[in-house]
Design a protein around this motif. Sequence first.
Motif, PDB file in Angstrom:
ATOM      1  N   LYS A  31     -55.516  75.603  39.019  1.00 12.62           N
ATOM      2  CA  LYS A  31     -54.441  74.909  37.807  1.00 12.62           C
ATOM      3  C   LYS A  31     -52.882  74.730  38.138  1.00 12.62           C
ATOM      4  O   LYS A  31     -52.675  73.810  38.604  1.00 12.62           O
ATOM      5  N   MET A  32     -52.414  75.991  38.363  1.00 15.25           N
ATOM      6  CA  MET A  32     -51.006  75.937  38.890  1.00 15.25           C
ATOM      7  C   MET A  32     -50.697  75.299  39.875  1.00 15.25           C
ATOM      8  O   MET A  32     -49.539  74.965  40.268  1.00 15.25           O
ATOM      9  N   ASN A  33     -51.544  75.352  41.037  1.00 19.79           N
ATOM     10  CA  ASN A  33     -51.098  75.050  42.339  1.00 19.79           C
ATOM     11  C   ASN A  33     -50.740  73.332  42.240  1.00 19.79           C
ATOM     12  O   ASN A  33     -50.170  73.189  42.686  1.00 19.79           O
ATOM     13  N   ASN A  35     -49.775  71.534  39.411  1.00 23.71           N
ATOM     14  CA  ASN A  35     -48.653  71.662  38.152  1.00 23.71           C
ATOM     15  C   ASN A  35     -47.120  71.611  38.788  1.00 23.71           C
ATOM     16  O   ASN A  35     -46.707  73.077  39.791  1.00 23.71           O
ATOM     17  N   LYS A  36     -46.942  70.676  39.440  1.00 19.16           N
ATOM     18  CA  LYS A  36     -45.672  70.430  40.492  1.00 19.16           C
ATOM     19  C   LYS A  36     -44.635  71.030  39.390  1.00 19.16           C
ATOM     20  O   LYS A  36     -43.695  71.506  40.053  1.00 19.16           O
ATOM     21  N   GLU A  37     -44.483  70.971  38.801  1.00 15.00           N
ATOM     22  CA  GLU A  37     -43.066  71.861  37.574  1.00 15.00           C
ATOM     23  C   GLU A  37     -42.946  72.807  37.831  1.00 15.00           C
ATOM     24  O   GLU A  37     -42.053  73.982  38.024  1.00 15.00           O
ATOM     25  N   LEU A  38     -44.463  73.771  37.483  1.00 11.49           N
ATOM     26  CA  LEU A  38     -44.834  75.040  37.561  1.00 11.49           C
ATOM     27  C   LEU A  38     -44.706  75.463  38.934  1.00 11.49           C
ATOM     28  O   LEU A  38     -43.952  76.918  39.054  1.00 11.49           O
ATOM     29  N   THR A  39     -45.137  74.673  40.022  1.00  7.51           N
ATOM     30  CA  THR A  39     -44.586  75.373  41.460  1.00  7.51           C
ATOM     31  C   THR A  39     -42.968  75.231  41.736  1.00  7.51           C
ATOM     32  O   THR A  39     -42.817  75.964  42.761  1.00  7.51           O
ATOM     33  N   THR A  40     -42.783  74.081  41.315  1.00  4.79           N
ATOM     34  CA  THR A  40     -41.120  74.173  41.955  1.00  4.79           C
ATOM     35  C   THR A  40     -40.098  75.258  41.145  1.00  4.79           C
ATOM     36  O   THR A  40     -40.041  76.399  41.753  1.00  4.79           O
ATOM     37  N   LEU A  41     -41.072  75.640  40.468  1.00  7.37           N
ATOM     38  CA  LEU A  41     -40.389  76.597  39.083  1.00  7.37           C
ATOM     39  C   LEU A  41     -40.698  78.114  40.094  1.00  7.37           C
ATOM     40  O   LEU A  41     -39.707  78.819  40.177  1.00  7.37           O
ATOM     41  N   ILE A  42     -41.536  78.123  40.567  1.00  3.93           N
ATOM     42  CA  ILE A  42     -41.923  79.656  40.901  1.00  3.93           C
ATOM     43  C   ILE A  42     -41.616  79.764  42.711  1.00  3.93           C
ATOM     44  O   ILE A  42     -41.056  81.006  42.312  1.00  3.93           O
ATOM     45  N   ASN A  43     -40.999  78.637  42.595  1.00  3.01           N
ATOM     46  CA  ASN A  43     -40.747  78.739  44.030  1.00  3.01           C
ATOM     47  C   ASN A  43     -38.897  78.955  44.238  1.00  3.01           C
ATOM     48  O   ASN A  43     -38.373  79.326  44.873  1.00  3.01           O
ATOM     49  N   ASP A  44     -38.639  78.110  43.113  1.00  4.89           N
ATOM     50  CA  ASP A  44     -36.998  78.464  43.091  1.00  4.89           C
ATOM     51  C   ASP A  44     -36.926  79.860  42.572  1.00  4.89           C
ATOM     52  O   ASP A  44     -35.704  80.770  42.552  1.00  4.89           O
ATOM     53  N   ILE A  45     -37.460  80.975  41.092  1.00  4.30           N
ATOM     54  CA  ILE A  45     -37.241  81.902  41.233  1.00  4.30           C
ATOM     55  C   ILE A  45     -38.004  83.291  42.148  1.00  4.30           C
ATOM     56  O   ILE A  45     -36.899  83.693  42.678  1.00  4.30           O
TER      57      ILE A  45
END
Length: 109
Positions: A31-33, A35-45
Amino acid sequence: MNKEIDKSLEEVINYIKSKKEYQKCIDLKKKMNNNKELTTLINDIKKKQKEYINSGNSVKLEKGLKKLNNELDKYPIYIEYNNNLKTINEDIEILKKRLNDYFTSVIEI
Protein backbone atom coordinates in the motif's frame (compact mmCIF):
# COMPACT_ATOMS: atom_id res chain seq x y z
CA MET A 1 23.56 -32.66 8.47
CA ASN A 2 23.28 -29.56 6.24
CA LYS A 3 19.87 -30.64 4.98
CA GLU A 4 18.66 -31.02 8.56
CA ILE A 5 19.93 -27.55 9.43
CA ASP A 6 18.36 -26.07 6.32
CA LYS A 7 15.06 -27.73 7.16
CA SER A 8 15.14 -26.40 10.71
CA LEU A 9 16.01 -22.90 9.53
CA GLU A 10 13.21 -23.06 7.00
CA GLU A 11 10.81 -23.91 9.83
CA VAL A 12 11.95 -20.86 11.77
CA ILE A 13 11.58 -18.65 8.71
CA ASN A 14 8.12 -20.04 8.02
CA TYR A 15 7.18 -19.38 11.64
CA ILE A 16 8.12 -15.71 11.26
CA LYS A 17 6.36 -15.43 7.89
CA SER A 18 3.20 -16.97 9.33
CA LYS A 19 2.85 -14.30 12.01
CA LYS A 20 0.06 -11.80 11.46
CA GLU A 21 2.49 -8.89 11.98
CA TYR A 22 4.68 -10.13 9.15
CA GLN A 23 1.70 -10.48 6.83
CA LYS A 24 0.50 -7.03 7.85
CA CYS A 25 3.95 -5.59 7.02
CA ILE A 26 3.80 -7.12 3.55
CA ASP A 27 0.32 -5.71 2.92
CA LEU A 28 1.19 -2.26 4.28
CA LYS A 29 4.42 -2.15 2.27
CA LYS A 30 2.44 -2.76 -0.93
CA LYS A 31 0.00 0.00 0.00
CA MET A 32 2.83 2.39 0.83
CA ASN A 33 4.52 1.64 -2.51
CA ASN A 34 1.28 2.64 -4.25
CA ASN A 35 1.16 5.98 -2.46
CA LYS A 36 3.21 8.36 -4.64
CA GLU A 37 3.32 11.12 -2.03
CA LEU A 38 4.60 8.75 0.63
CA THR A 39 7.19 7.08 -1.61
CA THR A 40 8.46 10.48 -2.71
CA LEU A 41 8.84 11.55 0.91
CA ILE A 42 10.66 8.32 1.82
CA ASN A 43 13.02 8.74 -1.16
CA ASP A 44 13.67 12.37 -0.17
CA ILE A 45 14.54 11.21 3.35
CA LYS A 46 16.96 8.60 1.99
CA LYS A 47 18.69 11.25 -0.13
CA LYS A 48 18.91 13.65 2.82
CA GLN A 49 20.32 10.89 5.03
CA LYS A 50 23.10 10.27 2.51
CA GLU A 51 23.79 14.00 2.25
CA TYR A 52 23.81 14.28 6.03
CA ILE A 53 26.32 11.47 6.43
CA ASN A 54 28.52 12.73 3.60
CA SER A 55 28.46 16.25 5.05
CA GLY A 56 30.00 15.14 8.32
CA ASN A 57 26.70 15.54 10.17
CA SER A 58 25.73 19.08 9.16
CA VAL A 59 23.38 20.73 11.66
CA LYS A 60 21.40 22.34 8.83
CA LEU A 61 20.86 19.00 7.09
CA GLU A 62 19.98 17.39 10.42
CA LYS A 63 17.19 19.92 10.95
CA GLY A 64 15.87 19.32 7.44
CA LEU A 65 15.99 15.58 8.01
CA LYS A 66 14.07 15.89 11.28
CA LYS A 67 11.43 17.96 9.51
CA LEU A 68 11.01 15.32 6.80
CA ASN A 69 10.81 12.55 9.41
CA ASN A 70 8.13 14.50 11.27
CA GLU A 71 6.14 14.68 8.02
CA LEU A 72 6.57 10.94 7.56
CA ASP A 73 5.26 10.30 11.08
CA LYS A 74 1.96 11.92 10.06
CA TYR A 75 1.10 8.97 7.81
CA PRO A 76 -0.93 6.40 9.78
CA ILE A 77 -0.01 3.64 7.33
CA TYR A 78 3.69 4.29 7.94
CA ILE A 79 3.21 4.27 11.71
CA GLU A 80 1.29 1.00 11.54
CA TYR A 81 3.93 -0.52 9.28
CA ASN A 82 6.71 0.47 11.69
CA ASN A 83 4.82 -0.92 14.69
CA ASN A 84 4.38 -4.28 12.98
CA LEU A 85 7.98 -4.28 11.77
CA LYS A 86 9.16 -3.55 15.31
CA THR A 87 7.25 -6.59 16.57
CA ILE A 88 8.79 -8.82 13.90
CA ASN A 89 12.29 -7.51 14.66
CA GLU A 90 11.74 -8.15 18.38
CA ASP A 91 10.71 -11.73 17.58
CA ILE A 92 13.85 -12.19 15.50
CA GLU A 93 15.99 -10.83 18.33
CA ILE A 94 14.35 -13.25 20.77
CA LEU A 95 15.07 -16.14 18.40
CA LYS A 96 18.69 -15.02 18.02
CA LYS A 97 19.10 -14.81 21.79
CA ARG A 98 17.54 -18.22 22.33
CA LEU A 99 19.80 -19.77 19.70
CA ASN A 100 22.84 -18.08 21.20
CA ASP A 101 21.88 -19.23 24.71
CA TYR A 102 21.31 -22.76 23.43
CA PHE A 103 24.69 -22.96 21.71
CA THR A 104 26.43 -21.44 24.70
CA SER A 105 24.93 -24.07 26.99
CA VAL A 106 25.69 -26.97 24.65
CA ILE A 107 29.12 -26.02 23.36
CA GLU A 108 31.80 -25.46 25.93
CA ILE A 109 34.68 -23.53 24.43
